[in-house]
Write a protein that holds these residues in place. Structure first.
Motif, PDB file in Angstrom:
ATOM      1  N   HIS A  51      28.158  42.329  29.071  1.00  0.00           N
ATOM      2  CA  HIS A  51      28.373  43.543  29.854  1.00  0.00           C
ATOM      3  C   HIS A  51      29.870  43.741  30.111  1.00  0.00           C
ATOM      4  O   HIS A  51      30.444  43.103  31.004  1.00  0.00           O
ATOM      5  CB  HIS A  51      27.619  43.445  31.179  1.00  0.00           C
ATOM      6  N   PRO A  52      30.528  44.630  29.374  1.00  0.00           N
ATOM      7  CA  PRO A  52      31.970  44.834  29.529  1.00  0.00           C
ATOM      8  C   PRO A  52      32.394  45.160  30.961  1.00  0.00           C
ATOM      9  O   PRO A  52      33.476  44.745  31.394  1.00  0.00           O
ATOM     10  CB  PRO A  52      32.257  46.004  28.589  1.00  0.00           C
ATOM     11  N   ALA A  53      31.562  45.878  31.717  1.00  0.00           N
ATOM     12  CA  ALA A  53      31.938  46.256  33.080  1.00  0.00           C
ATOM     13  C   ALA A  53      32.021  45.053  34.014  1.00  0.00           C
ATOM     14  O   ALA A  53      32.619  45.151  35.085  1.00  0.00           O
ATOM     15  CB  ALA A  53      30.947  47.275  33.642  1.00  0.00           C
ATOM     16  N   LEU A  54      31.437  43.924  33.640  1.00  0.00           N
ATOM     17  CA  LEU A  54      31.456  42.724  34.472  1.00  0.00           C
ATOM     18  C   LEU A  54      32.503  41.714  34.010  1.00  0.00           C
ATOM     19  O   LEU A  54      32.618  40.641  34.592  1.00  0.00           O
ATOM     20  CB  LEU A  54      30.073  42.056  34.469  1.00  0.00           C
ATOM     21  N   GLN A  55      33.255  42.064  32.988  1.00  0.00           N
ATOM     22  CA  GLN A  55      34.229  41.143  32.418  1.00  0.00           C
ATOM     23  C   GLN A  55      35.616  41.364  33.021  1.00  0.00           C
ATOM     24  O   GLN A  55      35.922  42.453  33.502  1.00  0.00           O
ATOM     25  CB  GLN A  55      34.280  41.330  30.902  1.00  0.00           C
ATOM     26  N   PRO A  56      36.469  40.345  33.007  1.00  0.00           N
ATOM     27  CA  PRO A  56      37.833  40.507  33.530  1.00  0.00           C
ATOM     28  C   PRO A  56      38.633  41.476  32.685  1.00  0.00           C
ATOM     29  O   PRO A  56      38.346  41.674  31.494  1.00  0.00           O
ATOM     30  CB  PRO A  56      38.403  39.089  33.463  1.00  0.00           C
ATOM     31  N   ASP A  57      39.644  42.071  33.288  1.00  0.00           N
ATOM     32  CA  ASP A  57      40.496  43.016  32.563  1.00  0.00           C
ATOM     33  C   ASP A  57      41.341  42.313  31.503  1.00  0.00           C
ATOM     34  O   ASP A  57      41.634  42.888  30.454  1.00  0.00           O
ATOM     35  CB  ASP A  57      41.416  43.753  33.547  1.00  0.00           C
ATOM     36  N   GLY A  58      41.738  41.087  31.785  1.00  0.00           N
ATOM     37  CA  GLY A  58      42.556  40.338  30.836  1.00  0.00           C
ATOM     38  C   GLY A  58      41.815  39.124  30.307  1.00  0.00           C
ATOM     39  O   GLY A  58      40.638  39.197  29.941  1.00  0.00           O
ATOM     40  N   LEU A  59      42.504  38.004  30.287  1.00  0.00           N
ATOM     41  CA  LEU A  59      41.895  36.771  29.802  1.00  0.00           C
ATOM     42  C   LEU A  59      40.811  36.293  30.761  1.00  0.00           C
ATOM     43  O   LEU A  59      40.889  36.496  31.980  1.00  0.00           O
ATOM     44  CB  LEU A  59      42.965  35.683  29.642  1.00  0.00           C
ATOM     45  N   TRP A  60      39.817  35.635  30.223  1.00  0.00           N
ATOM     46  CA  TRP A  60      38.777  35.053  31.053  1.00  0.00           C
ATOM     47  C   TRP A  60      39.365  33.862  31.825  1.00  0.00           C
ATOM     48  O   TRP A  60      40.002  32.987  31.227  1.00  0.00           O
ATOM     49  CB  TRP A  60      37.610  34.564  30.187  1.00  0.00           C
ATOM     50  N   PRO A  61      39.187  33.809  33.128  1.00  0.00           N
ATOM     51  CA  PRO A  61      39.736  32.684  33.911  1.00  0.00           C
ATOM     52  C   PRO A  61      39.200  31.346  33.427  1.00  0.00           C
ATOM     53  O   PRO A  61      38.012  31.215  33.094  1.00  0.00           O
ATOM     54  CB  PRO A  61      39.268  32.995  35.336  1.00  0.00           C
ATOM     55  N   ARG A  62      40.081  30.356  33.403  1.00  0.00           N
ATOM     56  CA  ARG A  62      39.701  29.024  32.947  1.00  0.00           C
ATOM     57  C   ARG A  62      39.845  27.964  34.027  1.00  0.00           C
ATOM     58  O   ARG A  62      39.729  26.775  33.762  1.00  0.00           O
ATOM     59  CB  ARG A  62      40.521  28.649  31.708  1.00  0.00           C
ATOM     60  N   SER A  63      40.095  28.399  35.244  1.00  0.00           N
ATOM     61  CA  SER A  63      40.179  27.463  36.360  1.00  0.00           C
ATOM     62  C   SER A  63      39.645  28.154  37.609  1.00  0.00           C
ATOM     63  O   SER A  63      39.801  29.378  37.771  1.00  0.00           O
ATOM     64  CB  SER A  63      41.621  27.010  36.568  1.00  0.00           C
ATOM     65  N   LEU A  64      39.016  27.374  38.464  1.00  0.00           N
ATOM     66  CA  LEU A  64      38.428  27.906  39.691  1.00  0.00           C
ATOM     67  C   LEU A  64      38.535  26.849  40.775  1.00  0.00           C
ATOM     68  O   LEU A  64      38.175  25.693  40.552  1.00  0.00           O
ATOM     69  CB  LEU A  64      36.949  28.229  39.460  1.00  0.00           C
ATOM     70  N   TRP A  65      39.064  27.225  41.933  1.00  0.00           N
ATOM     71  CA  TRP A  65      39.033  26.294  43.063  1.00  0.00           C
ATOM     72  C   TRP A  65      38.089  26.820  44.127  1.00  0.00           C
ATOM     73  O   TRP A  65      37.894  28.026  44.272  1.00  0.00           O
ATOM     74  CB  TRP A  65      40.415  25.992  43.622  1.00  0.00           C
ATOM     75  N   PHE A  66      37.509  25.895  44.870  1.00  0.00           N
ATOM     76  CA  PHE A  66      36.498  26.190  45.885  1.00  0.00           C
ATOM     77  C   PHE A  66      36.750  25.260  47.060  1.00  0.00           C
ATOM     78  O   PHE A  66      36.835  24.051  46.893  1.00  0.00           O
ATOM     79  CB  PHE A  66      35.107  25.942  45.296  1.00  0.00           C
ATOM     80  N   GLU A  67      36.908  25.853  48.247  1.00  0.00           N
ATOM     81  CA  GLU A  67      37.204  25.050  49.413  1.00  0.00           C
ATOM     82  C   GLU A  67      36.167  25.279  50.512  1.00  0.00           C
ATOM     83  O   GLU A  67      35.797  26.422  50.804  1.00  0.00           O
ATOM     84  CB  GLU A  67      38.607  25.374  49.932  1.00  0.00           C
ATOM     85  N   ILE A  68      35.696  24.192  51.100  1.00  0.00           N
ATOM     86  CA  ILE A  68      34.781  24.206  52.235  1.00  0.00           C
ATOM     87  C   ILE A  68      35.532  23.626  53.419  1.00  0.00           C
ATOM     88  O   ILE A  68      35.966  22.478  53.380  1.00  0.00           O
ATOM     89  CB  ILE A  68      33.520  23.369  51.933  1.00  0.00           C
ATOM     90  N   SER A  69      35.706  24.443  54.470  1.00  0.00           N
ATOM     91  CA  SER A  69      36.551  24.034  55.596  1.00  0.00           C
ATOM     92  C   SER A  69      35.831  24.247  56.914  1.00  0.00           C
ATOM     93  O   SER A  69      35.288  25.344  57.160  1.00  0.00           O
ATOM     94  CB  SER A  69      37.861  24.823  55.602  1.00  0.00           C
ATOM     95  N   ALA A  70      35.848  23.249  57.790  1.00  0.00           N
ATOM     96  CA  ALA A  70      35.279  23.403  59.114  1.00  0.00           C
ATOM     97  C   ALA A  70      36.108  24.391  59.925  1.00  0.00           C
ATOM     98  O   ALA A  70      37.336  24.390  59.864  1.00  0.00           O
ATOM     99  CB  ALA A  70      35.221  22.054  59.828  1.00  0.00           C
TER     100      ALA A  70
END
Length: 252
Positions: free
Chosen positions: A228-247
């Motif tokens: 689905h092109p409308a759900l894709q990034p405008d440029g390169l597909w991201p290859r890194s993701l950070w996720f933080e859980i904080s009290a």
């Protein structure tokens, strides 16, 4: 054997033999995760319709789940190599159309945990990555969890429960849906703990239908975005993701 990170306030346990997933995350004495923990999704996150991915005119067949679709990547149930006490790596390839290395790094913070997932295949081919935590609906004390978040759009699902490729106005729950979110989702367990969830990506899947758990999953792209092109990034597909859980220390 699990690896344990502990700074006194936050304790995290990681199982390298099962996708280097978090099997436990304790903050202020409260266990946040259910028995499935929190696992990496790489080199795709969520579902791919019929497990069929077409790249450069060639269609590749990915392993199918019980619902007839490919789900959650190749790395969640295999052994990862320990790089050091808080970092892990896993080589992946066929049936995915490229070969590369996924890396997963955990970093304790004073009030929580940051997880960073990356994928490197030396190409700019499409990919999506994500993290899938199974939060307990109720902790050892207090009431059922309350999820607060600010979706700006929701990925429409068709009759087969997979994305149609359109973004629509968010609807009320219960959900098994992907949202574009402004700000950080918050999980509040009244009388116990409140945590803020933050990510490098605005895309989150919320799955709150199970009786005992709630999933709030950051993803670099929505499920089945490859089709689905409308759900894709405008440029390169991201290859890194950070996720933080904080009290959140001022939680009620």
């Amino acid at each position: 054997m699990t690896d344990v990170l502990d700074n006194g306030r936050v304790q995290a346990a990681i199982d390298p033999s099962r996708g280097a997933r978090l099997t436990s995350l304790v903050i202020d004495g409260h266990e946040l995760l259910d028995t499935d923990g929190s696992f990496p999704m790489v080199p795709w996150a969520g579902r791919i319709r019929d497990g069929r991915l077409t790249l450069n005119g060639i269609t590749h067949q990915l392993p199918l789940s019980t619902d007839g679709n490919a789900i959650h990547g190749l790395g969640r149930n295999v052994a990862w190599d320990r790089v050091d006490d808080a970092s892990y790596a896993c080589e992946m390839g066929a049936p995915w159309p490229t070969s590369g290395v996924a890396t997963l790094q955990y970093e304790l913070r004073s009030n929580g945990l940051r997880t960073t997932l990356s994928w490197d295949d030396g190409t700019d081919a499409p990919c999506s990555i994500g993290l899938h935590p199974w939060f307990r609906r109720r902790l050892d004390v207090g009431g059922d969890v309350d999820l607060r978040f600010e979706p700006t759009a929701m990925v429409e699902r068709g009759t087969d429960a997979l994305p149609t490729g359109r973004l629509v106005q968010p609807s009320s729950g219960p959900w098994d849906d992907c949202f574009k979110v402004a700000g950080s989702p918050v999980l509040n367990w009244p009388g116990a703990l409140e945590v803020s969830l933050s990510s490098s990506s605005p895309w989150w899947v919320v799955y709150d239908q199970p009786a005992e758990t709630v999933c709030v999953e950051p993803q670099s792209a929505p499920p089945d975005a490859f089709a689905h092109p409308a759900l894709q990034p405008d440029g390169l597909w991201p290859r890194s993701l950070w996720f933080e859980i904080s009290a959140v220390d001022e939680a009620l």
